[in-house]
Design a protein around this motif. Structure first.
Motif, PDB file in Angstrom:
ATOM      1  N   VAL A  49       9.607   2.864  -2.177  1.00 35.99           N
ATOM      2  CA  VAL A  49       9.047   1.766  -1.372  1.00 35.99           C
ATOM      3  C   VAL A  49       8.094   0.882  -2.162  1.00 35.99           C
ATOM      4  N   HIS A  92       4.962   1.859   3.853  1.00 36.40           N
ATOM      5  CA  HIS A  92       4.597   0.477   3.597  1.00 36.40           C
ATOM      6  C   HIS A  92       3.444   0.474   2.595  1.00 36.40           C
ATOM      7  N   GLU A 120       0.289   0.946   5.799  1.00 42.06           N
ATOM      8  CA  GLU A 120       1.082   1.744   6.728  1.00 42.06           C
ATOM      9  C   GLU A 120       0.650   1.556   8.181  1.00 42.06           C
ATOM     10  N   ASP A 148       2.717  -2.290   8.607  1.00 41.72           N
ATOM     11  CA  ASP A 148       3.861  -2.987   8.000  1.00 41.72           C
ATOM     12  C   ASP A 148       3.493  -4.014   6.930  1.00 41.72           C
ATOM     13  N   VAL A 150       3.729  -4.584   3.357  1.00 42.52           N
ATOM     14  CA  VAL A 150       4.601  -3.868   2.433  1.00 42.52           C
ATOM     15  C   VAL A 150       4.376  -4.207   0.964  1.00 42.52           C
ATOM     16  N   LEU A 202      11.354  -3.830   4.373  1.00 38.43           N
ATOM     17  CA  LEU A 202      10.652  -3.275   3.220  1.00 38.43           C
ATOM     18  C   LEU A 202      10.784  -4.315   2.119  1.00 38.43           C
ATOM     19  N   ASP A 204       8.361  -6.726  -1.170  1.00 38.56           N
ATOM     20  CA  ASP A 204       7.181  -6.864  -2.034  1.00 38.56           C
ATOM     21  C   ASP A 204       6.973  -8.342  -2.361  1.00 38.56           C
ATOM     22  N   SER A 246      12.757  -2.965  -2.736  1.00 34.22           N
ATOM     23  CA  SER A 246      11.555  -2.635  -1.969  1.00 34.22           C
ATOM     24  C   SER A 246      10.272  -2.904  -2.739  1.00 34.22           C
TER      25      SER A 246
END
Length: 529
Positions: A49, A92, A120, A148, A150, A202, A204, A246
């Motif tokens: 993640v 996250h 998270e 959330d 992320v 998910l 970045d 992710s």
């Protein structure tokens, strides 16, 4: 009652306007470039993640879904070490590395420090972590998110964090990017992405070498590039067989990235442009008086495409005694006046200035937005005090579009150099992923003006206020040959100059009069490569 101040109070309603970024029309844009797959490996820990690239140690770091640790690997996929995860177990989360020394909360964080963003549950937290021991140096609770969050990235040119929140059905703040203060964690600016443009689940966010934002998502087959103010730049198509992204860690020196995926694979991708360093935001501060002793800033736009800039005249918001209470601003080009402003909320550009994210913080300060032709064109900004007022003022020029083929080049400012806080202070930012060679000059005796500074001295400092170099009389100090080779040596031996190769961050030059003398002087910065 001051009618001018009353008018400004009424106009503060602009600050409550939600910033609507016009991204919907970008949905139909095709991918304007394609990425390449260089290599890949699987750490064998399941869904990933988050990922980051440590450019000081040249290592790749990853975080697995709800994992207990952060893991580092060589660029040839050899496992190196692991440290305990700070904060709660998370799906996250993200890994970053400080690209320069920065302040997190009230703590000074060295370059190369590992930063973990945990989004998270509740508001997102940013942790500064010792990448060897896992010890937490400090943490910054932010005011962004409600789960959330992320991804996150530190923007060196703006000294802020950018965080991204994924989709949360029914939540009005889903799919949103926020710019965050590094010291308070507060939201400075935000923009919401239309799902038709790019949807983060998910995913970045990363800062490209040109200062733009890069977004990845596990439900998109492309990477989105935006300017920091939300302007669409382009899509980058993922290579065949690469999906589920992710996390992203960019290696600015090569234009390559290491990206994690929900399939558990780490992909090594090429095609992220590595940019050469350029002079970006520039500023000069000194005491603004009248007649010949006003503040005059000059700059050149080189390249082929028009450059969008914001020019600001700052005074009331300066934390100084004797500041200029009501600065006015004029901008000139080769053909004469381009525009003028007295108080940025007036003059018809208030909303555009506000949405640039660089609006002055005081209503009595002035600003002009302009798109300027390039081709080595010279521009001049003049700061005065309204009604003949005097005081310490600041003139600034910000590059608002680094994606075009043009840059801010040679910069200069002229004004009266006094003593104490009233010396001439020039600031500039080098943007990009490489170093930049410059010459900084302090000019006085050769000016064709009465009251010129007879013997200027020059000091150059890095972002942390650490001296880099100084000079009093350019033929002394050991750089005479290098200064002559630059082709722009001062014409008077009592003038000062420093040649330096500087990293991509902010720098400050200070001009004083030798022995506490005063007079009109010019401070200049020239790009040499």
């Amino acid at each position: 009652m001051n009618p001018k101040r009353t008018m400004k109070t009424r106009e503060k309603r602009l600050a409550g306007i939600a910033i609507a970024f016009a991204l919907a029309n970008s949905a139909a844009q095709p991918a304007s470039a394609a990425l390449t797959l260089i290599d890949q490996f699987s750490p064998g820990i399941g869904q990933l993640v988050g990922s980051g690239f440590d450019d000081t140690a040249r290592n790749v770091w990853i975080y697995g879904s709800s994992g207990a640790d952060l893991r580092s690997y060589s660029t040839t996929a050899t496992f190196l070490a692991s440290i305990a995860r700070p904060g709660e177990a998370a799906n996250h989360a993200d890994i970053e590395f400080a690209p320069e020394r920065l302040t997190l909360g009230s703590t000074s964080i060295p370059k190369g420090t590992l930063l973990m963003i945990n989004g998270e549950s509740g508001l997102a937290d940013i942790y500064a972590v010792n990448k060897v021991t896992g010890a937490i140096f400090d943490s910054l609770p932010t005011s962004f998110g409600a789960s959330d969050v992320v991804g996150a990235a530190y923007h060196a040119g703006r000294n802020t964090f950018f965080l991204v929140r994924g989709r949360v059905p029914g939540d009005t703040d889903q799919n949103r990017i926020a710019e965050i203060s590094t010291t308070t964690g507060s939201v400075l600016n935000s923009l919401q992405l239309a799902a038709s443009v790019f949807e983060v689940n998910l995913g970045d966010i990363e800062i490209a070498s040109n200062g733009n934002l890069l977004l990845v998502s596990n439900i998109e087959s492309r990477v989105l590039e935006l300017t920091p103010t939300g302007k669409f730049v382009r899509y980058l198509a993922l290579p065949t067989g690469v999906s589920g992204l992710s996390g992203i860690g960019l290696d600015e020196s090569t234009g390559e990235a290491w990206v994690s995926s929900t399939s558990g694979t780490v992909y090594h991708l090429g095609g992220f442009s590595a940019s050469l360093a350029v002079l970006a935001n520039i500023s000069t501060r000194l005491r603004v008086q009248t007649d010949d002793n006003i503040l005059i800033g000059g700059f050149i736009v080189t390249g082929t495409q028009p450059k969008k800039v914001i020019v600001r005249a700052i005074g009331p918001s300066l934390p100084l005694v004797g500041k200029l209470e009501d600065p006015t601003l004029e901008l000139f080009g080769p053909s004469g006046s381009i525009g003028s402003n007295d108080d940025w909320r007036t003059g018809g550009q208030a909303l555009e200035i506000f949405t640039s994210t660089l609006a002055p913080s005081n209503d009595f300060e002035s600003a002009i937005l302009a798109t300027l032709p390039a081709n080595s064109t010279v521009y001049t900004a003049i700061v005065r005090g309204a009604g003949g007022g005097t005081g310490i003022g600041l003139v600034e020029v910000y590059d608002l579009d680094r994606a075009v083929d043009s840059t801010l080049a040679n910069i200069s400012s002229r004004g009266l150099v006094e003593t104490g806080d009233n010396v001439s202070i020039g600031g500039f930012i080098i943007s990009g992923s490489t170093t930049k060679k410059v010459i900084v000059r302090a000019i006085g005796p050769s000016l064709s003006l009465p009251g010129k500074l007879a013997d200027p001295t020059l000091e150059l400092f890095n972002r942390d206020g650490v001296p880099i170099a100084s000079n009093d009389n350019w033929r002394t100090g050991g750089q005479e040959a290098e200064i002559i080779a630059s082709t722009v040596p001062p014409t008077d031996d009592l003038e000062s100059a420093v040649v330096a190769t500087l990293p991509p961050t902010s720098h400050t030059a200070i001009v004083r009069g030798n022995g506490g003398t005063t007079g009109v002087a010019l401070i200049e910065v020239y790009a040499l490569d």
